[in-house]
Design a protein around this motif. Structure first.
Motif, short mmCIF file in Angstrom:
data_model
loop_
_atom_site.label_atom_id
_atom_site.label_comp_id
_atom_site.label_asym_id
_atom_site.label_seq_id
_atom_site.Cartn_x
_atom_site.Cartn_y
_atom_site.Cartn_z
N TRP A 1 -19.01 0.62 8.74
CA TRP A 1 -19.95 1.65 8.31
C TRP A 1 -21.39 1.29 8.64
O TRP A 1 -22.20 2.16 8.93
N ILE B 1 -6.94 10.90 2.29
CA ILE B 1 -7.98 10.54 1.33
C ILE B 1 -7.72 11.24 0.00
O ILE B 1 -7.80 10.66 -1.08
N MET C 1 -2.95 1.55 1.09
CA MET C 1 -4.33 1.90 0.72
C MET C 1 -5.32 1.29 1.71
O MET C 1 -6.27 1.94 2.14
N ARG C 2 -5.09 0.02 2.05
CA ARG C 2 -5.96 -0.62 3.04
C ARG C 2 -5.90 0.11 4.36
O ARG C 2 -6.92 0.30 5.03
N MET D 1 -15.24 -3.28 6.04
CA MET D 1 -15.91 -2.01 5.71
C MET D 1 -17.38 -2.06 6.10
O MET D 1 -17.92 -1.12 6.66
N ALA E 1 -8.05 3.25 4.20
CA ALA E 1 -9.48 2.95 4.23
C ALA E 1 -9.91 2.52 5.63
O ALA E 1 -10.91 3.00 6.16
N GLN E 2 -9.11 1.67 6.23
CA GLN E 2 -9.48 1.13 7.54
C GLN E 2 -9.40 2.18 8.63
O GLN E 2 -10.33 2.33 9.44
N THR F 1 -2.46 8.09 9.81
CA THR F 1 -2.84 7.56 8.49
C THR F 1 -1.84 8.02 7.42
O THR F 1 -1.48 7.26 6.54
N SER G 1 -12.10 4.87 8.31
CA SER G 1 -13.45 4.36 8.60
C SER G 1 -13.65 4.14 10.09
O SER G 1 -14.70 4.45 10.62
#
Lengths: 348, 164
Positions: free
Chosen positions: A322, B65, A163-164, A318, A167-168, A143, A171
């Motif tokens: 989740w 993060i 950024m995507r 998302m 997040a991906q 990441t 998650s």
């Protein structure tokens, strides 16, 4: 296929014969293993570029590359020469140091994952006690490289892609880890060789089919392949986080993505498809060949999925991760635990 | 072994220092990753393989993060405006000095026990057993705490709808 192990023992014999200490010989052998893995990756990248083109053409009722050599083999060589000959362009506004190391770290993390993949009996660089957990830990650091590439390029498409990507990948890492936990519970060990050994009679895909599906979906998201290729979606972000890269730096990203695909396929093979165990007692075919056969089946399914499904929308991605995958993987752990308890109560 | 210790120690502390002194917030965070990986390497030297992997997974992995929030909340067009340096250098230096002295005294006066026992071959099972027997209460408290944090984040992000 004893040949690789014999070869390794031969090299080990040479090194220790030269009068080097045991520890130094171990370091040299690890280096030899790393070189072998790099060669393995390079061969598979070349094969996979061609396979991807041919398979995609097949799914789309096209012919695909067919001019240079039989079934377009020459096309791959032309691509390699083209990539190596390209100018290495670094944008003026980029954070140059981070921009340069991002491609290297991305490839390095892909490479490190191969340390615990058992290609056959005794064919593993380091059979760590925490084997599969090591793979997860190394995978989580990929990441960083995505974000480094996206941020340092100083380009809005790259930034959105990075950024995507974060997040991906964060998650989908959670359901992936939870799905692997079911297998670990059944095998009672994190060690790769123990997990393969535990599947001698029955592959874990049978009792852990839900976990396999969750792992497969989450792994597809982890390696940024369609339908989860949002960090690099061509129609929206041109190329996403590596849009500004060219030449060999771009090639490192592309190679790392294919290396990651082979790595997650190898993990799926090891944890769910019995690793190098031969099915139906067909032991006359060597373990290494079985492993590669299963690996290629897994890789083919990744190609199949990529050229069959459309891309997901970001919010759907998302929600799916989740609100569906994580509860499903947690339920799988619970059911597996109860199942193990009942099995023990019956068999005693 | 000793050589490796010094190498890792220098890398870890050097990157920690670079993290504090760097004016670019993104690079600071990257140096923090190097520090965490250095600590993980220390765990490997101490034969704590599971802890090393946890260190990389939880700390180095989660830095991404951290960076995302750091960038989203603080970054301006000019990097100098993003990472403002405090003017109270004298006061900060004094506080740091006092902390260093206190730590140094504690380190030097402590009687460090040296274990002759061989390192355990299998570490995961032992940690799991301790966590689920002797330290079950702290373990559950941490779990509840994390759940509260998670719920709090959801409530802040989504806002509670007023139902009359």
């Amino acid at each position: 296929m004893q040949i690789f192990i014999d070869l390794a023992n031969l090299i080990r014999g040479w090194i220790t014969g030269m009068g080097i200490s045991e520890a130094a010989a171990e370091i040299v052998m690890t280096a030899v293993g790393a070189v072998a893995v790099i060669v393995f990756i390079l061969i598979h990248v070349i094969l996979l570029i061609l396979a991807e083109r041919r398979v995609s053409a097949f799914f789309q009722l096209r012919k695909g590359p067919n001019r240079l050599g039989p079934i377009g083999i020459g096309q791959v060589l032309a691509d390699v020469v083209k990539t190596l000959g390209k100018e290495d362009i670094i944008p003026a506004g980029a954070d140059k140091f981070v921009f340069k190391i991002a491609s290297t770290t991305f490839f390095a993390t892909a490479l490190l994952a191969y340390a615990v993949i058992p290609f056959g009996e005794g064919m593993i660089i380091q059979d760590l006690n925490i084997g599969i957990f090591y793979f997860i830990a190394i995978g989580s650091t990929a990441t960083m490289s995505v974000l480094m590439a996206g941020w340092s390029s100083n380009n809005k498409y790259a930034m959105i892609g990075g950024m995507r990507g974060v997040a991906q990948m964060i998650s989908y890492e959670i359901p992936m880890v939870f799905s692997l936990l079911g297998v670990v519970m059944l095998a009672g060990s994190l060690k790769m060789s123990d997990i393969v050994e535990a599947q001698k009679n029955m592959w874990f895909i049978v009792p852990q089919f839900i976990a396999f599906l969750i792992y497969y979906i989450a792994a597809t998201a982890e390696i940024n392949r369609a339908p989860f290729d949002l960090p690099e979606g061509e129609q929206e972000l041109v190329a996403g986080f590596f849009i500004e890269y060219s030449g060999i730096r771009w090639a490192l990203f592309a190679m790392a993505e294919y290396a990651n695909m082979v790595a997650v396929s190898a993990i799926a093979t090891t944890l769910f498809l019995g690793g190098w165990n031969a099915p139906f007692g067909l032991t006359f075919i060597p373990p290494f060949v079985w492993f590669m056969l299963k690996l290629y089946v897994m890789i083919f399914t990744f190609l199949w999925v990529r050229w069959t499904f459309p891309r997901l929308r970001v919010d759907h991605l998302m929600h799916f991760g989740w609100k569906f995958l994580i509860p499903a993987s947690l339920a799988n752990i619970l059911v597996t635990g109860i199942g193990i308890y009942i099995y023990r109560a019956i068999t005693g | 072994m000793v050589f490796m210790f010094w190498l890792i120690a220098i890398i870890t502390l050097g990157s920690a220092l670079a993290m504090v002194l760097n004016k670019n917030i993104f690079r600071s965070a990257l140096f923090m990753v190097v520090t965490f990986i250095g600590v993980a390497a220390m765990y490997v030297l101490l034969q704590a393989d599971f802890l090393a992997a946890v260190q990389i997974l939880v700390y180095a992995g989660a830095i991404a993060i951290f960076i995302v929030f750091g960038i989203m909340l603080t970054v301006r067009g000019n990097m100098k405006q993003t990472n403002l340096f405090s003017k109270n250098a004298a006061l900060a230096g004094l506080v740091s000095l006092v902390l260093v002295v206190i730590n140094a005294i504690m380190v030097l006066t402590s009687d460090w026990p040296v274990s002759e026992a061989a390192p355990p071959v299998e570490t995961v099972g032992q940690i799991a057993e301790l966590m689920l027997t002797k330290f079950i209460v702290p373990f559950e408290v941490v779990a509840v705490l994390l759940l509260v944090a998670l719920l709090g984040a959801i409530i802040i992000a989504k806002e509670v709808k007023k139902t009359s």
